[in-house]
Scaffold this motif. Structure first.
Motif, PDB file in Angstrom:
ATOM      1  N   GLU A  87       8.231  -5.051  14.018  1.00  8.85           N
ATOM      2  CA  GLU A  87       7.561  -5.368  13.293  1.00  8.85           C
ATOM      3  C   GLU A  87       5.881  -5.055  14.591  1.00  8.85           C
ATOM      4  O   GLU A  87       4.810  -4.630  14.319  1.00  8.85           O
ATOM      5  CB  GLU A  87       7.547  -6.661  12.941  1.00  8.85           C
ATOM      6  N   ALA A  88       5.897  -5.023  16.055  1.00 14.99           N
ATOM      7  CA  ALA A  88       4.927  -4.602  16.593  1.00 14.99           C
ATOM      8  C   ALA A  88       4.984  -3.091  16.193  1.00 14.99           C
ATOM      9  O   ALA A  88       3.229  -3.079  16.330  1.00 14.99           O
ATOM     10  CB  ALA A  88       5.093  -4.965  18.133  1.00 14.99           C
ATOM     11  N   THR A  89       5.547  -2.387  16.746  1.00 14.44           N
ATOM     12  CA  THR A  89       5.139  -1.322  16.533  1.00 14.44           C
ATOM     13  C   THR A  89       5.016  -0.464  15.556  1.00 14.44           C
ATOM     14  O   THR A  89       4.190   0.390  14.966  1.00 14.44           O
ATOM     15  CB  THR A  89       6.888  -0.372  16.776  1.00 14.44           C
ATOM     16  N   LYS A  90       5.550  -1.750  13.924  1.00 13.74           N
ATOM     17  CA  LYS A  90       4.884  -0.932  12.543  1.00 13.74           C
ATOM     18  C   LYS A  90       3.847  -1.493  12.263  1.00 13.74           C
ATOM     19  O   LYS A  90       2.463  -0.698  12.023  1.00 13.74           O
ATOM     20  CB  LYS A  90       5.722  -1.524  11.325  1.00 13.74           C
ATOM     21  N   ALA A  91       3.165  -2.875  12.892  1.00  9.36           N
ATOM     22  CA  ALA A  91       1.655  -2.676  12.668  1.00  9.36           C
ATOM     23  C   ALA A  91       0.995  -1.749  14.010  1.00  9.36           C
ATOM     24  O   ALA A  91      -0.028  -2.045  13.677  1.00  9.36           O
ATOM     25  CB  ALA A  91       1.790  -4.864  13.717  1.00  9.36           C
ATOM     26  N   ARG A  92       1.535  -1.271  14.995  1.00 11.50           N
ATOM     27  CA  ARG A  92       0.429  -1.084  15.799  1.00 11.50           C
ATOM     28  C   ARG A  92       0.121   0.478  15.050  1.00 11.50           C
ATOM     29  O   ARG A  92      -0.673   1.333  15.212  1.00 11.50           O
ATOM     30  CB  ARG A  92       1.297  -0.731  17.306  1.00 11.50           C
TER      31      ARG A  92
END
Length: 344
Positions: A87-92
Protein backbone atom coordinates in the motif's frame (compact mmCIF):
# COMPACT_ATOMS: atom_id res chain seq x y z
CA UNK A 1 15.06 -52.19 50.58
CA UNK A 2 15.23 -54.16 47.38
CA UNK A 3 11.61 -53.33 46.60
CA UNK A 4 12.06 -49.64 47.16
CA UNK A 5 15.05 -49.67 44.92
CA UNK A 6 13.13 -51.44 42.18
CA UNK A 7 10.39 -48.78 42.25
CA UNK A 8 12.60 -45.74 42.59
CA UNK A 9 14.83 -46.62 39.66
CA UNK A 10 12.08 -46.86 37.01
CA UNK A 11 10.55 -43.61 38.29
CA UNK A 12 13.86 -41.86 37.96
CA UNK A 13 14.30 -43.26 34.47
CA UNK A 14 10.77 -42.14 33.52
CA UNK A 15 11.32 -38.66 34.89
CA UNK A 16 14.59 -38.37 32.98
CA UNK A 17 12.91 -39.52 29.79
CA UNK A 18 10.12 -37.00 30.25
CA UNK A 19 12.53 -34.19 30.80
CA UNK A 20 14.54 -35.22 27.74
CA UNK A 21 11.43 -35.42 25.57
CA UNK A 22 10.27 -32.00 26.73
CA UNK A 23 13.68 -30.54 26.00
CA UNK A 24 13.74 -32.14 22.55
CA UNK A 25 10.24 -30.87 21.78
CA UNK A 26 11.19 -27.41 22.92
CA UNK A 27 14.16 -27.56 20.62
CA UNK A 28 11.97 -28.74 17.69
CA UNK A 29 12.94 -32.34 17.68
CA UNK A 30 11.20 -34.89 15.50
CA UNK A 31 9.49 -37.81 17.25
CA UNK A 32 8.07 -39.46 14.20
CA UNK A 33 10.49 -42.36 14.47
CA UNK A 34 9.93 -45.04 16.99
CA UNK A 35 11.98 -45.03 20.15
CA UNK A 36 14.42 -47.73 20.64
CA UNK A 37 13.17 -50.57 22.84
CA UNK A 38 13.83 -50.03 26.43
CA UNK A 39 14.85 -52.57 28.87
CA UNK A 40 12.20 -54.53 30.54
CA UNK A 41 10.92 -52.97 33.67
CA UNK A 42 8.51 -54.07 36.17
CA UNK A 43 4.73 -53.63 35.76
CA UNK A 44 4.38 -50.68 38.12
CA UNK A 45 7.18 -48.90 36.38
CA UNK A 46 5.59 -49.53 32.96
CA UNK A 47 2.31 -48.14 34.09
CA UNK A 48 3.96 -45.02 35.45
CA UNK A 49 5.82 -44.59 32.20
CA UNK A 50 2.63 -44.87 30.16
CA UNK A 51 0.91 -42.26 32.33
CA UNK A 52 3.84 -39.92 31.97
CA UNK A 53 4.01 -40.45 28.20
CA UNK A 54 0.37 -39.35 27.91
CA UNK A 55 1.21 -36.18 29.76
CA UNK A 56 4.24 -35.76 27.65
CA UNK A 57 2.17 -36.24 24.48
CA UNK A 58 -0.35 -33.74 25.70
CA UNK A 59 2.42 -31.32 26.53
CA UNK A 60 4.03 -31.92 23.15
CA UNK A 61 0.71 -31.31 21.38
CA UNK A 62 0.22 -28.16 23.38
CA UNK A 63 3.72 -26.99 22.45
CA UNK A 64 3.07 -27.81 18.77
CA UNK A 65 -0.22 -25.90 18.87
CA UNK A 66 1.51 -22.92 20.46
CA UNK A 67 4.21 -23.13 17.77
CA UNK A 68 1.57 -23.31 15.03
CA UNK A 69 -0.25 -20.36 16.61
CA UNK A 70 3.03 -18.44 16.80
CA UNK A 71 3.86 -19.30 13.18
CA UNK A 72 0.33 -18.35 12.09
CA UNK A 73 0.53 -15.00 13.92
CA UNK A 74 4.01 -14.42 12.46
CA UNK A 75 2.70 -15.26 9.00
CA UNK A 76 -0.25 -12.91 9.51
CA UNK A 77 2.12 -10.22 10.80
CA UNK A 78 4.40 -10.70 7.79
CA UNK A 79 1.38 -10.62 5.46
CA UNK A 80 0.13 -7.44 7.13
CA UNK A 81 3.58 -5.88 6.86
CA UNK A 82 3.76 -6.88 3.19
CA UNK A 83 0.25 -5.52 2.58
CA UNK A 84 1.16 -2.24 4.27
CA UNK A 85 4.44 -2.13 2.30
CA UNK A 86 2.52 -2.70 -0.95
CA UNK A 87 0.00 0.00 0.00
CA UNK A 88 2.87 2.36 0.86
CA UNK A 89 4.54 1.53 -2.47
CA UNK A 90 1.28 2.14 -4.35
CA UNK A 91 0.73 5.39 -2.44
CA UNK A 92 4.28 6.45 -3.24
CA UNK A 93 3.78 5.53 -6.90
CA UNK A 94 0.50 7.49 -6.99
CA UNK A 95 2.24 10.45 -5.36
CA UNK A 96 5.12 10.22 -7.86
CA UNK A 97 2.58 9.98 -10.70
CA UNK A 98 0.79 13.07 -9.38
CA UNK A 99 4.11 14.89 -9.04
CA UNK A 100 5.03 13.84 -12.59
CA UNK A 101 1.61 14.97 -13.84
CA UNK A 102 1.97 18.32 -12.04
CA UNK A 103 5.49 18.73 -13.48
CA UNK A 104 4.18 17.97 -16.98
CA UNK A 105 1.35 20.47 -16.48
CA UNK A 106 3.86 23.05 -15.21
CA UNK A 107 6.12 22.49 -18.21
CA UNK A 108 3.11 22.63 -20.55
CA UNK A 109 2.06 25.90 -18.90
CA UNK A 110 5.61 27.24 -19.34
CA UNK A 111 5.57 26.18 -23.01
CA UNK A 112 2.18 27.84 -23.55
CA UNK A 113 3.36 30.98 -21.74
CA UNK A 114 6.53 31.03 -23.85
CA UNK A 115 4.46 30.55 -27.02
CA UNK A 116 2.14 33.38 -25.97
CA UNK A 117 5.15 35.62 -25.28
CA UNK A 118 6.72 34.69 -28.62
CA UNK A 119 3.39 35.34 -30.39
CA UNK A 120 3.17 38.73 -28.70
CA UNK A 121 6.75 39.53 -29.71
CA UNK A 122 6.07 38.38 -33.28
CA UNK A 123 2.95 40.54 -33.39
CA UNK A 124 4.93 43.52 -32.13
CA UNK A 125 7.72 42.86 -34.65
CA UNK A 126 5.14 42.48 -37.43
CA UNK A 127 3.45 45.73 -36.38
CA UNK A 128 6.82 47.51 -36.35
CA UNK A 129 7.67 46.02 -39.75
CA UNK A 130 4.32 47.13 -41.20
CA UNK A 131 4.83 50.60 -39.76
CA UNK A 132 8.37 50.69 -41.20
CA UNK A 133 6.98 49.53 -44.57
CA UNK A 134 4.37 52.29 -44.50
CA UNK A 135 7.03 54.89 -43.68
CA UNK A 136 9.30 53.47 -46.41
CA UNK A 137 6.41 53.48 -48.90
CA UNK A 138 5.65 57.12 -48.12
CA UNK A 139 9.35 57.95 -48.44
CA UNK A 140 9.54 56.10 -51.76
CA UNK A 141 6.42 57.92 -52.98
CA UNK A 142 7.90 61.30 -52.09
CA UNK A 143 11.22 60.29 -53.65
CA UNK A 144 9.48 59.18 -56.85
CA UNK A 145 7.47 62.40 -56.93
CA UNK A 146 10.69 64.37 -56.52
CA UNK A 147 12.39 62.26 -59.18
CA UNK A 148 9.42 62.85 -61.51
CA UNK A 149 9.68 66.58 -61.00
CA UNK A 150 13.44 66.48 -61.54
CA UNK A 151 12.90 64.35 -64.65
CA UNK A 152 10.31 66.79 -66.00
CA UNK A 153 12.61 69.71 -65.31
CA UNK A 154 15.51 67.84 -66.94
CA UNK A 155 13.32 67.07 -69.96
CA UNK A 156 12.29 70.71 -70.22
CA UNK A 157 15.93 71.79 -70.00
CA UNK A 158 16.84 69.17 -72.61
CA UNK A 159 14.19 70.60 -74.95
CA UNK A 160 15.50 74.08 -74.34
CA UNK A 161 19.09 72.97 -74.91
CA UNK A 162 18.03 71.18 -78.09
CA UNK A 163 16.29 74.32 -79.31
CA UNK A 164 19.38 76.38 -78.51
CA UNK A 165 21.57 73.79 -80.25
CA UNK A 166 19.31 73.83 -83.30
CA UNK A 167 19.44 77.63 -83.39
CA UNK A 168 23.24 77.47 -83.06
CA UNK A 169 23.38 74.89 -85.87
CA UNK A 170 21.21 77.08 -88.06
CA UNK A 171 23.43 80.04 -87.32
CA UNK A 172 26.52 77.97 -88.13
CA UNK A 173 24.94 76.89 -91.43
CA UNK A 174 24.15 80.52 -92.25
CA UNK A 175 27.70 81.54 -91.38
CA UNK A 176 29.04 78.74 -93.55
CA UNK A 177 26.95 79.86 -96.50
CA UNK A 178 28.01 83.46 -95.99
CA UNK A 179 31.62 82.37 -95.86
CA UNK A 180 31.23 80.34 -99.04
CA UNK A 181 29.58 83.31 -100.77
CA UNK A 182 32.37 85.57 -99.60
CA UNK A 183 34.95 83.11 -100.94
CA UNK A 184 33.13 82.89 -104.26
CA UNK A 185 32.96 86.68 -104.40
CA UNK A 186 36.64 86.94 -103.60
CA UNK A 187 37.48 84.38 -106.25
CA UNK A 188 35.27 86.16 -108.77
CA UNK A 189 36.93 89.43 -107.93
CA UNK A 190 40.34 87.83 -108.42
CA UNK A 191 39.27 86.44 -111.73
CA UNK A 192 37.88 89.81 -112.74
CA UNK A 193 41.09 91.53 -111.79
CA UNK A 194 43.10 88.93 -113.65
CA UNK A 195 41.00 89.53 -116.69
CA UNK A 196 41.35 93.25 -116.37
CA UNK A 197 45.10 92.82 -116.21
CA UNK A 198 44.97 90.64 -119.26
CA UNK A 199 42.85 93.29 -120.98
CA UNK A 200 45.40 95.95 -120.18
CA UNK A 201 48.09 93.81 -121.70
CA UNK A 202 45.97 93.08 -124.76
CA UNK A 203 45.11 96.65 -125.65
CA UNK A 204 45.91 95.82 -129.18
CA UNK A 205 43.08 93.40 -129.42
CA UNK A 206 40.20 94.18 -131.63
CA UNK A 207 37.10 96.16 -130.70
CA UNK A 208 35.23 92.92 -130.65
CA UNK A 209 37.25 91.80 -127.73
CA UNK A 210 36.75 95.16 -126.02
CA UNK A 211 32.99 94.91 -126.54
CA UNK A 212 33.10 91.33 -125.33
CA UNK A 213 35.00 92.40 -122.29
CA UNK A 214 32.55 95.23 -121.71
CA UNK A 215 29.72 92.77 -122.01
CA UNK A 216 31.45 90.38 -119.66
CA UNK A 217 32.06 93.19 -117.23
CA UNK A 218 28.45 94.26 -117.44
CA UNK A 219 27.42 90.70 -116.78
CA UNK A 220 29.85 90.46 -113.89
CA UNK A 221 28.47 93.67 -112.43
CA UNK A 222 24.98 92.35 -112.73
CA UNK A 223 26.03 89.14 -111.03
CA UNK A 224 27.81 91.14 -108.34
CA UNK A 225 24.71 93.20 -107.76
CA UNK A 226 22.65 90.05 -107.60
CA UNK A 227 25.08 88.52 -105.15
CA UNK A 228 25.09 91.70 -103.08
CA UNK A 229 21.32 91.68 -103.05
CA UNK A 230 21.36 88.01 -102.08
CA UNK A 231 23.84 88.69 -99.33
CA UNK A 232 21.67 91.53 -98.03
CA UNK A 233 18.64 89.28 -98.05
CA UNK A 234 20.59 86.59 -96.17
CA UNK A 235 21.80 89.21 -93.67
CA UNK A 236 18.22 90.38 -93.19
CA UNK A 237 17.08 86.79 -92.72
CA UNK A 238 19.86 86.16 -90.21
CA UNK A 239 18.92 89.33 -88.31
CA UNK A 240 15.29 88.25 -88.27
CA UNK A 241 16.31 84.80 -87.04
CA UNK A 242 18.46 86.35 -84.33
CA UNK A 243 15.54 88.52 -83.31
CA UNK A 244 13.24 85.50 -83.21
CA UNK A 245 15.84 83.54 -81.20
CA UNK A 246 16.17 86.43 -78.76
CA UNK A 247 12.42 86.56 -78.41
CA UNK A 248 12.33 82.79 -77.83
CA UNK A 249 15.07 83.03 -75.21
CA UNK A 250 13.22 85.92 -73.58
CA UNK A 251 10.05 83.86 -73.48
CA UNK A 252 11.98 80.94 -71.98
CA UNK A 253 13.48 83.23 -69.34
CA UNK A 254 10.04 84.66 -68.57
CA UNK A 255 8.63 81.11 -68.35
CA UNK A 256 11.49 80.05 -66.05
CA UNK A 257 10.92 83.14 -63.91
CA UNK A 258 7.21 82.39 -63.69
CA UNK A 259 7.92 78.80 -62.67
CA UNK A 260 10.35 79.75 -59.91
CA UNK A 261 8.10 82.56 -58.71
CA UNK A 262 5.36 79.97 -58.31
CA UNK A 263 7.78 77.64 -56.46
CA UNK A 264 8.87 80.48 -54.14
CA UNK A 265 5.26 81.38 -53.39
CA UNK A 266 4.46 77.69 -52.75
CA UNK A 267 7.39 77.43 -50.31
CA UNK A 268 6.22 80.56 -48.46
CA UNK A 269 2.63 79.26 -48.38
CA UNK A 270 3.78 75.94 -46.82
CA UNK A 271 5.45 77.81 -43.97
CA UNK A 272 2.75 80.50 -43.62
CA UNK A 273 0.76 80.42 -40.38
CA UNK A 274 -2.69 81.87 -41.11
CA UNK A 275 -5.86 82.67 -39.21
CA UNK A 276 -9.35 83.70 -40.23
CA UNK A 277 -8.55 87.43 -39.85
CA UNK A 278 -6.19 87.20 -42.86
CA UNK A 279 -8.83 85.95 -45.30
CA UNK A 280 -8.85 88.08 -48.48
CA UNK A 281 -5.85 90.18 -47.39
CA UNK A 282 -2.38 90.44 -48.94
CA UNK A 283 1.11 91.74 -48.35
CA UNK A 284 3.83 92.78 -50.82
CA UNK A 285 7.27 91.48 -49.81
CA UNK A 286 10.65 92.34 -51.36
CA UNK A 287 13.14 89.43 -51.12
CA UNK A 288 16.84 89.43 -51.92
CA UNK A 289 18.33 85.97 -52.70
CA UNK A 290 21.80 84.50 -52.95
CA UNK A 291 22.71 82.26 -55.90
CA UNK A 292 21.97 79.13 -53.81
CA UNK A 293 18.55 80.44 -52.75
CA UNK A 294 19.62 81.67 -49.29
CA UNK A 295 17.44 84.59 -48.18
CA UNK A 296 19.77 87.56 -47.72
CA UNK A 297 17.00 89.95 -46.68
CA UNK A 298 13.25 90.45 -46.85
CA UNK A 299 11.27 93.69 -46.52
CA UNK A 300 7.53 94.27 -46.53
CA UNK A 301 6.40 96.91 -49.06
CA UNK A 302 2.83 97.28 -47.88
CA UNK A 303 -0.31 95.34 -47.05
CA UNK A 304 -2.09 93.87 -44.05
CA UNK A 305 0.21 93.93 -40.94
CA UNK A 306 -0.78 90.43 -39.82
CA UNK A 307 -0.20 88.98 -43.29
CA UNK A 308 3.13 90.85 -43.54
CA UNK A 309 4.33 89.50 -40.18
CA UNK A 310 3.26 85.96 -41.13
CA UNK A 311 4.97 86.29 -44.54
CA UNK A 312 8.28 87.45 -43.05
CA UNK A 313 8.11 84.64 -40.47
CA UNK A 314 7.44 82.08 -43.22
CA UNK A 315 10.40 83.36 -45.29
CA UNK A 316 12.65 83.28 -42.21
CA UNK A 317 11.50 79.75 -41.40
CA UNK A 318 12.18 78.53 -44.95
CA UNK A 319 15.73 79.97 -44.88
CA UNK A 320 16.22 79.09 -48.56
CA UNK A 321 13.92 79.61 -51.51
CA UNK A 322 14.01 77.90 -54.94
CA UNK A 323 16.28 79.63 -57.50
CA UNK A 324 17.06 78.77 -61.12
CA UNK A 325 20.53 77.44 -61.96
CA UNK A 326 20.38 79.56 -65.13
CA UNK A 327 22.48 82.73 -64.41
CA UNK A 328 20.28 84.85 -66.67
CA UNK A 329 17.14 83.87 -64.76
CA UNK A 330 18.86 84.28 -61.39
CA UNK A 331 20.07 87.79 -62.29
CA UNK A 332 16.47 88.76 -63.00
CA UNK A 333 15.18 87.11 -59.81
CA UNK A 334 17.86 87.81 -57.20
CA UNK A 335 15.74 90.78 -56.06
CA UNK A 336 12.06 89.95 -56.39
CA UNK A 337 8.79 91.44 -55.19
CA UNK A 338 6.08 88.96 -54.20
CA UNK A 339 2.43 89.39 -53.29
CA UNK A 340 1.63 86.98 -50.45
CA UNK A 341 -2.03 86.06 -50.08
CA UNK A 342 -3.04 83.44 -47.47
CA UNK A 343 -4.97 80.46 -48.78
CA UNK A 344 -7.65 78.60 -46.79
Amino acid sequence: MADNTDVTLPLSISAGIHIGVIVILALGGDFSHKPEPMQQVSAPAVQAVMVDQQKVANQVEKLKQEKRDTERREHERQAELERKAQEATKAREREQAQIKQLEQERKQQEVETQKANEATKLAQVKQQQEKAKAVQAETDRKLKEQERKVSEEAAQKAVEKRQVAEAAAAKAETDRKLKEDAERKKKAEAERKQKEDAANKLKDEAERKQKAEAARKQKADAEAKARAQQEQEMADALAAEQTALSQTMSKQVQSEMGKYQAMIKSTIQRNLVVDESMRGKTCTVSVRLASDGFVISSQTQGGDPNVCRAAKAAILKAGKLPVSPDPAVYNLMKEINLIVEPTF
